[in-house]
Enzyme design. Sequence first.
Site, PDB file in Angstrom:
ATOM      1  CG  LEU A 191     -17.629  31.053 -27.768  1.00  0.00           C
ATOM      2  CD1 LEU A 191     -19.105  30.286 -27.482  1.00  0.00           C
ATOM      3  CD2 LEU A 191     -17.746  32.295 -26.858  1.00  0.00           C
ATOM      4  CG  ASP A 192     -16.634  27.919 -33.837  1.00  0.00           C
ATOM      5  OD1 ASP A 192     -16.394  26.589 -34.102  1.00  0.00           O
ATOM      6  OD2 ASP A 192     -16.483  28.547 -34.893  1.00  0.00           O
ATOM      7  N   PRO A 193     -14.569  29.965 -32.855  1.00  0.00           N
ATOM      8  CG  PRO A 193     -12.299  29.488 -33.793  1.00  0.00           C
ATOM      9  CD  PRO A 193     -13.378  29.033 -33.293  1.00  0.00           C
TER      10      PRO A 193
END
Length: 338
Positions: free
Chosen positions: A55-57
């Site tokens: 899950l992208d930062p």
Amino acid sequence: MAAPAAARGRPVRRPRRALHGVILLDKPLGLSSNDALQKVKWLLRAEKAGHTGTLDPLATGLLPLCFGAATKFSQVSLDADKRYTATLKLGLTTTTGDAEGDVVQTRLEAVSQVTREAIEAACAACTGEIDQVPPMYSALKHEGKALYEYARQGIEIERASRRITIHGIDILSWHDDELVIDVRCSKGTYIRTLAETIGEHLACGAHLIGLRRTGSGQVSLQGAVTIEALQTLTEAEREALLQPIDVLVSHWPAVTLNEEDATRFLTGLRRRVRLPNAEAVRVYGPAPAATLDQRPQVFLGSAHVKEGELIPIRLLSPLEVQSQLDAAARPEPSTTDF
């Protein structure tokens, strides 16, 4: 005599322990999936852990974390459909498709021409099976290097399009140049690219300014906990938040074996069953370690059914089976909203 590690400024090594189950984490903004995993793993003192897909930062929300035996089934969540709340800024396109990039084109005057009917039509055009080209600013690898590394050097790599499925898009809110949508999609969908495509359909351009994952397969943010909340809990309270080992496969058909078949199944032997063919089932049976007068049904592993045979895929060890009995004796998780 040597001073303790803490006195010398080094972190104290905490003894690890075997834990089995799933923590539904509400990941914060700015933290990578692996960093979030390591923080929770440290808080739980867990021996073995893994997450269920990056899950992208810049995204927040649901990140199922698997511990111990549950890691055997993490791929199920990785392959599962996802659900997101996405916030789009209309009228601007960027180099990355999100708020981190530089502005490429400004079409603010076109935003005033956008109607709700046009937004609904754009969302409908992006629904169903569509081909999507992965963005350059992504973690996909080319010759062992992430695409975003090439992008930062100004190098464009040719990418093949991928077939994905957008199951549905609903408009949650729309005000001036900000559009919030609910997206249900297949794995591998890039919401940044979807935002850009919607902007193209609206003839004004768009980029992603907010993303929150709200669902993955059969699990959602209901019951999810933040890292901040975990830090305030005792170790026993953290452990009580572990979801069962089989929570990620709860949608598969269930097969229950008798004592003899369960014992043989756990050794990897195929069993004869009167069941239709199935690609994946979850298998239960009496707990071998339980007393004869109390044999609760426990999760034994996964299998598939072919031509009347139950064929093991992923099996739990005796200690992992026993852990379910131990978990049943733990107090129920608090109903506090995190």
